[in-house]
Design a protein around this motif. Structure first.
Motif, PDB file in Angstrom:
ATOM      1  N   ALA A  40      22.216   6.615  10.966  1.00 26.57           N
ATOM      2  CA  ALA A  40      21.668   7.319   9.805  1.00 26.57           C
ATOM      3  C   ALA A  40      20.781   6.399   8.979  1.00 26.57           C
ATOM      4  O   ALA A  40      19.711   6.811   8.496  1.00 26.57           O
ATOM      5  CB  ALA A  40      22.810   7.859   8.945  1.00 26.57           C
ATOM      6  N   ALA A  41      21.188   5.134   8.810  1.00 21.59           N
ATOM      7  CA  ALA A  41      20.373   4.191   8.035  1.00 21.59           C
ATOM      8  C   ALA A  41      19.026   3.950   8.707  1.00 21.59           C
ATOM      9  O   ALA A  41      17.970   3.973   8.045  1.00 21.59           O
ATOM     10  CB  ALA A  41      21.134   2.868   7.862  1.00 21.59           C
ATOM     11  N   VAL A  42      19.045   3.742  10.018  1.00 23.20           N
ATOM     12  CA  VAL A  42      17.783   3.523  10.736  1.00 23.20           C
ATOM     13  C   VAL A  42      16.911   4.775  10.684  1.00 23.20           C
ATOM     14  O   VAL A  42      15.686   4.699  10.487  1.00 23.20           O
ATOM     15  CB  VAL A  42      18.073   3.107  12.188  1.00 23.20           C
ATOM     16  N   GLY A  43      17.527   5.957  10.847  1.00 21.43           N
ATOM     17  CA  GLY A  43      16.755   7.193  10.793  1.00 21.43           C
ATOM     18  C   GLY A  43      16.105   7.425   9.440  1.00 21.43           C
ATOM     19  O   GLY A  43      14.933   7.836   9.358  1.00 21.43           O
ATOM     20  N   ILE A  44      16.838   7.143   8.367  1.00 23.87           N
ATOM     21  CA  ILE A  44      16.257   7.303   7.027  1.00 23.87           C
ATOM     22  C   ILE A  44      15.104   6.335   6.819  1.00 23.87           C
ATOM     23  O   ILE A  44      14.062   6.688   6.240  1.00 23.87           O
ATOM     24  CB  ILE A  44      17.349   7.107   5.959  1.00 23.87           C
ATOM     25  N   ASP A  45      15.252   5.105   7.317  1.00 23.16           N
ATOM     26  CA  ASP A  45      14.166   4.135   7.180  1.00 23.16           C
ATOM     27  C   ASP A  45      12.926   4.569   7.959  1.00 23.16           C
ATOM     28  O   ASP A  45      11.791   4.358   7.507  1.00 23.16           O
ATOM     29  CB  ASP A  45      14.635   2.760   7.670  1.00 23.16           C
ATOM     30  N   ILE A  46      13.131   5.184   9.119  1.00 26.17           N
ATOM     31  CA  ILE A  46      11.986   5.677   9.889  1.00 26.17           C
ATOM     32  C   ILE A  46      11.268   6.785   9.117  1.00 26.17           C
ATOM     33  O   ILE A  46      10.029   6.829   9.066  1.00 26.17           O
ATOM     34  CB  ILE A  46      12.455   6.166  11.269  1.00 26.17           C
ATOM     35  N   VAL A  47      12.035   7.678   8.499  1.00 24.10           N
ATOM     36  CA  VAL A  47      11.425   8.754   7.715  1.00 24.10           C
ATOM     37  C   VAL A  47      10.633   8.173   6.544  1.00 24.10           C
ATOM     38  O   VAL A  47       9.489   8.581   6.279  1.00 24.10           O
ATOM     39  CB  VAL A  47      12.507   9.724   7.217  1.00 24.10           C
ATOM     40  N   PHE A  48      11.196   7.200   5.835  1.00 23.39           N
ATOM     41  CA  PHE A  48      10.481   6.570   4.717  1.00 23.39           C
ATOM     42  C   PHE A  48       9.211   5.890   5.208  1.00 23.39           C
ATOM     43  O   PHE A  48       8.155   5.967   4.557  1.00 23.39           O
ATOM     44  CB  PHE A  48      11.390   5.553   4.024  1.00 23.39           C
ATOM     45  N   ALA A  49       9.297   5.204   6.351  1.00 19.51           N
ATOM     46  CA  ALA A  49       8.109   4.520   6.874  1.00 19.51           C
ATOM     47  C   ALA A  49       7.014   5.517   7.239  1.00 19.51           C
ATOM     48  O   ALA A  49       5.823   5.277   6.964  1.00 19.51           O
ATOM     49  CB  ALA A  49       8.496   3.680   8.098  1.00 19.51           C
ATOM     50  N   VAL A 100       6.546   8.528   5.932  1.00 20.73           N
ATOM     51  CA  VAL A 100       5.996   9.107   4.695  1.00 20.73           C
ATOM     52  C   VAL A 100       5.040   8.121   4.036  1.00 20.73           C
ATOM     53  O   VAL A 100       3.950   8.511   3.560  1.00 20.73           O
ATOM     54  CB  VAL A 100       7.149   9.506   3.746  1.00 20.73           C
ATOM     55  N   ARG A 101       5.404   6.848   3.976  1.00 21.34           N
ATOM     56  CA  ARG A 101       4.511   5.856   3.369  1.00 21.34           C
ATOM     57  C   ARG A 101       3.236   5.682   4.186  1.00 21.34           C
ATOM     58  O   ARG A 101       2.154   5.486   3.630  1.00 21.34           O
ATOM     59  CB  ARG A 101       5.249   4.522   3.239  1.00 21.34           C
ATOM     60  N   TRP A 102       3.386   5.758   5.503  1.00 23.42           N
ATOM     61  CA  TRP A 102       2.190   5.640   6.350  1.00 23.42           C
ATOM     62  C   TRP A 102       1.271   6.841   6.142  1.00 23.42           C
ATOM     63  O   TRP A 102       0.042   6.687   6.047  1.00 23.42           O
ATOM     64  CB  TRP A 102       2.617   5.536   7.806  1.00 23.42           C
ATOM     65  N   ALA A 103       1.865   8.032   6.054  1.00 27.83           N
ATOM     66  CA  ALA A 103       1.054   9.233   5.853  1.00 27.83           C
ATOM     67  C   ALA A 103       0.394   9.236   4.477  1.00 27.83           C
ATOM     68  O   ALA A 103      -0.743   9.698   4.323  1.00 27.83           O
ATOM     69  CB  ALA A 103       1.926  10.481   6.019  1.00 27.83           C
ATOM     70  N   ALA A 104       1.097   8.715   3.465  1.00 26.29           N
ATOM     71  CA  ALA A 104       0.535   8.676   2.119  1.00 26.29           C
ATOM     72  C   ALA A 104      -0.332   7.449   1.882  1.00 26.29           C
ATOM     73  O   ALA A 104      -0.894   7.307   0.782  1.00 26.29           O
ATOM     74  CB  ALA A 104       1.657   8.718   1.096  1.00 26.29           C
ATOM     75  N   ASP A 105      -0.443   6.574   2.887  1.00 25.61           N
ATOM     76  CA  ASP A 105      -1.213   5.337   2.772  1.00 25.61           C
ATOM     77  C   ASP A 105      -0.764   4.523   1.556  1.00 25.61           C
ATOM     78  O   ASP A 105      -1.568   3.947   0.814  1.00 25.61           O
ATOM     79  CB  ASP A 105      -2.705   5.648   2.672  1.00 25.61           C
ATOM     80  N   ALA A 106       0.590   4.471   1.378  1.00 25.78           N
ATOM     81  CA  ALA A 106       1.155   3.732   0.251  1.00 25.78           C
ATOM     82  C   ALA A 106       1.160   2.242   0.569  1.00 25.78           C
ATOM     83  O   ALA A 106       1.373   1.820   1.715  1.00 25.78           O
ATOM     84  CB  ALA A 106       2.571   4.210  -0.038  1.00 25.78           C
ATOM     85  N   VAL A 109       2.663  -1.290   0.853  1.00 26.48           N
ATOM     86  CA  VAL A 109       4.000  -1.819   1.098  1.00 26.48           C
ATOM     87  C   VAL A 109       3.915  -3.343   1.089  1.00 26.48           C
ATOM     88  O   VAL A 109       3.164  -3.923   1.873  1.00 26.48           O
ATOM     89  CB  VAL A 109       4.569  -1.324   2.445  1.00 26.48           C
ATOM     90  N   PRO A 110       4.639  -4.024   0.217  1.00 23.77           N
ATOM     91  CA  PRO A 110       4.619  -5.493   0.215  1.00 23.77           C
ATOM     92  C   PRO A 110       5.130  -6.052   1.540  1.00 23.77           C
ATOM     93  O   PRO A 110       5.893  -5.393   2.261  1.00 23.77           O
ATOM     94  CB  PRO A 110       5.551  -5.864  -0.946  1.00 23.77           C
ATOM     95  N   ASP A 111       4.715  -7.260   1.853  1.00 25.06           N
ATOM     96  CA  ASP A 111       5.143  -7.893   3.093  1.00 25.06           C
ATOM     97  C   ASP A 111       6.662  -8.088   3.098  1.00 25.06           C
ATOM     98  O   ASP A 111       7.255  -8.554   2.115  1.00 25.06           O
ATOM     99  CB  ASP A 111       4.470  -9.254   3.247  1.00 25.06           C
ATOM    100  N   GLY A 112       7.273  -7.749   4.238  1.00 24.39           N
ATOM    101  CA  GLY A 112       8.713  -7.920   4.380  1.00 24.39           C
ATOM    102  C   GLY A 112       9.544  -6.847   3.718  1.00 24.39           C
ATOM    103  O   GLY A 112      10.775  -6.980   3.626  1.00 24.39           O
ATOM    104  N   ARG A 113       8.928  -5.775   3.231  1.00 21.85           N
ATOM    105  CA  ARG A 113       9.677  -4.714   2.556  1.00 21.85           C
ATOM    106  C   ARG A 113       9.396  -3.352   3.179  1.00 21.85           C
ATOM    107  O   ARG A 113       9.308  -2.349   2.488  1.00 21.85           O
ATOM    108  CB  ARG A 113       9.314  -4.673   1.072  1.00 21.85           C
ATOM    109  N   SER A 114       9.266  -3.313   4.473  1.00 24.73           N
ATOM    110  CA  SER A 114       8.932  -2.065   5.148  1.00 24.73           C
ATOM    111  C   SER A 114      10.142  -1.186   5.410  1.00 24.73           C
ATOM    112  O   SER A 114      10.004  -0.026   5.785  1.00 24.73           O
ATOM    113  CB  SER A 114       8.223  -2.360   6.472  1.00 24.73           C
ATOM    114  N   PHE A 115      11.366  -1.707   5.245  1.00 23.73           N
ATOM    115  CA  PHE A 115      12.565  -0.898   5.475  1.00 23.73           C
ATOM    116  C   PHE A 115      13.694  -1.444   4.608  1.00 23.73           C
ATOM    117  O   PHE A 115      13.582  -2.527   4.019  1.00 23.73           O
ATOM    118  CB  PHE A 115      12.966  -0.911   6.957  1.00 23.73           C
ATOM    119  N   GLY A 116      14.799  -0.695   4.557  1.00 25.68           N
ATOM    120  CA  GLY A 116      15.955  -1.071   3.752  1.00 25.68           C
ATOM    121  C   GLY A 116      16.506   0.055   2.908  1.00 25.68           C
ATOM    122  O   GLY A 116      17.676   0.027   2.504  1.00 25.68           O
ATOM    123  N   ASN A 117      15.674   1.082   2.629  1.00 19.91           N
ATOM    124  CA  ASN A 117      16.168   2.204   1.835  1.00 19.91           C
ATOM    125  C   ASN A 117      17.306   2.933   2.534  1.00 19.91           C
ATOM    126  O   ASN A 117      18.238   3.419   1.875  1.00 19.91           O
ATOM    127  CB  ASN A 117      15.035   3.197   1.562  1.00 19.91           C
TER     128      ASN A 117
END
Length: 504
Positions: A85-94, A96-102, A104-112
């Motif tokens: 579940a943690a990995v799946g949620i991180d994939i969804v966040f990634a 969404v950020r990629w689609a929104a062109d948000a 992302v600081p270096d080294g902070r692409s996952f963890g939510n």
């Protein structure tokens, strides 16, 4: 005598609950104070930062380490579900950020995802679990969140030290360090001579100290799900206590380190224009009357004591009960951390001595609180605190004497640290011997007489054995009067074919 586990548990349950409530109130109050202090300096505090990381890109390391600690309370099936579940949620966040062109600081692409799972397990425990299962899962989620909050609290503490203490005491510590032969300068030259391989290795060890602590913690907590309870004492407790109390000493004794005070700085802070002199690591500083110096408002004053040394010491202590590979890893991490703290110029040699004494004192206090406080615990903690205070006083008020008489003060510093180590080892061995259950001697079975096949004590064999056995069985079975009756005679007429048995 120390309190043995399992003795009087019901009597101590209510005081322990009150103690944990008090600890929770103090921890929350400390977070509020740090939050207000951080906002006073114009930066978000630990509570705000943690709340932002529910949505915004976080630092993934502490969050997944906290998730790993929380999952020790789950079964293997539940762990797979939580991790997935943690990995799946991180994939969804990634995505969404990629689609929104948000950005992302270096080294902070996952963890939510890890934070969401920890919070979800806490809500699940409060709403859908009961009894001991609820308590265990809440403790696991709380332990994971404490690890994350400890990292946030440490960052805020470092910022406060740089803002609240504009002057540093590096000249005093550098002068006192002459008593040990200026080990930071020697280690710095050795590290440069080792080339990029040694530098990268020590940098990895220094930066991933928390990972080593989590590995040791996972070994110590491996049976939590099966036993349904946490052990009374483990490395995470000591790790958090060191991180909570250490920054308070930073405020009392602000020091930035040789690479900053006598070199070009590091990690984007400091610089030669802030340094007392550009000497590190080639030339040790000359002996002179020390005085406080002003430094920038960004570099943390986090040298006295060396908390990296204190944490590595705690890891070393808690790895002693593990398998051989864990013991070797704990020893390597301690040695490599000492080399990195000196080689990179982050600490002086006297910082490391203070860090070892600080770690042993905190470890003894936390262990005594968990397993039972007694007179020996009071003496050990008081002795460690006294030696630690004496070290700080000598660094501040006797640096010139220490530099002028290194053959006297150098061995004294090492002996002071060794005395605390010796007392800690002796006292903890006594605690372990008293807490060990007394082994009851096994009852030896009483010898039973072997059944005698033959009532009479005589040796028989072969056909005689069978004949005597049949005769004895017959004697026991036949009536007595039949055995003593006179022989019967059958009379008959000879002519009629009568036979006299007596004649036969």
């Amino acid at each position: 005598m120390r309190t043995v586990r399992g003795v009087g548990f019901a009597a101590r349950r209510e005081p322990r609950v009150l103690l944990w409530v008090a600890v929770g109130v103090v921890a929350f109050g400390s977070l509020l104070v740090l939050e207000m202090a951080a906002r006073h300096y114009g930066v978000p505090g630990p509570i705000t930062t943690q709340a932002r990381e529910v949505i915004f890109p976080p630092k993934p390391g502490p969050l997944y380490a906290g998730l790993a600690l929380m999952m020790v309370t789950l079964t293997w099936r539940q762990r797979l579900i939580a991790g997935g579940a943690a990995v799946g949620i991180d994939i969804v966040f990634a995505l969404v950020r990629w689609a929104a062109d948000a950005e992302v600081p270096d080294g902070r692409s996952f963890g939510n995802g890890a934070l969401w799972v920890i919070l979800g397990c806490a809500v699940l425990a409060a709403t859908r679990r009961t009894g001991q299962e609820r308590v265990l899962l809440l403790k696991g989620a709380g332990l994971g969140l404490l690890l994350v909050a400890g990292r946030k609290t440490g960052d805020v503490w470092l910022l406060i030290t740089s803002k609240a203490r504009p002057s540093v005491l590096d000249p005093y510590v550098a002068t006192a360090d002459h008593a040990l032969g200026d080990p930071a300068w020697l280690a710095g030259r050795l590290l440069r001579a080792s080339g990029p391989m040694g530098t990268h290795l020590l940098d990895l060890v220094y930066a991933q100290l928390a990972v080593a602590a989590v590995v040791v913690a996972l070994y110590q907590l491996r049976n939590v799900a099966a036993e349904g309870r946490f052990p009374r004492h483990h490395v995470v407790r000591t790790f958090l206590a060191i991180g909570l109390l250490g920054p308070a000493v930073y405020m009392i004794f602000p020091v930035v380190g040789p690479v900053f005070a006598y070199g070009p700085g590091a990690s984007g802070t400091g610089g030669v224009h802030w340094a007392v002199a550009d000497l590190w690591p080639n030339t040790p500083p000359p002996i002179g009357t020390p005085h406080p110096v002003t430094y920038d408002a960004i570099t943390p004053r986090n040298c006295m004591p060396s908390l990296h040394t204190a944490w590595a010491t705690a890891i070393f202590i808690h790895s002693r009960k593990g398998p051989r590979i864990l013991r070797y890893a704990g020893t390597f991490w301690l040695i490599a951390t000492l080399g990195a703290t000196l080689g990179f110029g982050y600490h002086y040699g006297v910082d490391l001595i203070a860090g070892v004494v600080f770690a042993l004192t905190i470890e003894a206090a936390v262990r005594a609180l968990a397993c039972g406080w007694d007179r020996s615990a009071t003496q050990l903690v008081a002795y460690g605190a006294t030696v630690f205070a004496a070290l700080l006083v000598s660094y501040r008020w006797l640096p010139m004497e220490m530099a002028e008489y290194p053959l006297v003060f150098g061995p004294l510093l090492v002996l002071a640290m060794a005395s605390v180590i010796h007392r800690y080892v002796r006292t903890t061995r006594l605690w372990e011997s008293e807490a060990a259950p007394t082994r009851q001697p096994e009852r030896q079975p009483q010898p039973q007489p072997e059944p005698r096949l033959f009532p009479r004590d005589r040796r028989v064999s072969g056909r005689a054995k069978c004949t005597d056995l049949l005769a004895e069985v017959g004697e026991q079975a036949m009536p007595t009067e039949r055995l003593h009756a006179p022989p019967q005679v059958m009379h008959g007429s000879p002519g009629a074919g009568g036979v006299d048995l007596a004649d036969q």
